[in-house]
Design a protein around this motif. Structure first.
Motif, PDB file in Angstrom:
ATOM      1  N   ILE A 285       0.855  -1.187   0.000  1.00 47.87           N
ATOM      2  CA  ILE A 285       0.000   0.000   0.000  1.00 47.87           C
ATOM      3  C   ILE A 285       0.894   1.241   0.000  1.00 47.87           C
ATOM      4  N   SER A 286       0.674   2.138  -0.952  1.00 47.91           N
ATOM      5  CA  SER A 286       1.457   3.373  -1.033  1.00 47.91           C
ATOM      6  C   SER A 286       0.536   4.548  -1.320  1.00 47.91           C
ATOM      7  N   PHE A 287       0.758   5.660  -0.620  1.00 49.14           N
ATOM      8  CA  PHE A 287       0.024   6.892  -0.884  1.00 49.14           C
ATOM      9  C   PHE A 287       0.744   8.056  -0.213  1.00 49.14           C
ATOM     10  N   THR A 288       0.421   9.263  -0.644  1.00 51.52           N
ATOM     11  CA  THR A 288       0.969  10.490  -0.064  1.00 51.52           C
ATOM     12  C   THR A 288      -0.177  11.451   0.185  1.00 51.52           C
ATOM     13  N   LEU A 289      -0.197  12.046   1.364  1.00 44.51           N
ATOM     14  CA  LEU A 289      -1.194  13.068   1.690  1.00 44.51           C
ATOM     15  C   LEU A 289      -0.480  14.386   1.929  1.00 44.51           C
TER      16      LEU A 289
END
Length: 72
Positions: free
Chosen positions: A44-48
């Protein structure tokens, strides 16, 4: 320069080990032998960015609570 990101998650994974009975779980705890691996989360990868919101939507057992606990 100030970092613009609030949260960066890269290749997050969580693995639990499943056992057929309590005796095997205890043996694993004492001797270090693992049970059957079960990945609740995988890659799982994401940037906020600062000010962004995140909503987690999915079926029961899809890993929403697991991911929110890891973020916290």
């Amino acid at each position: 320069m100030e970092n613009q990101y609030a949260i960066v998650a890269e290749h997050v994974a969580k693995c639990y080990y499943l056992y057929s009975d309590a005796k095997k779980r205890l043996k694993s705890f004492l001797l270090g032998h693992g049970g059957k691996p079960f990945f609740a989360l995988q890659d799982i990868s994401f940037t906020l960015n600062k000010g962004d919101s995140l909503g987690l939507v999915g079926l029961n057992g899809s890993g929403k609570s697991t991911l929110s606990n890891i973020i916290a």
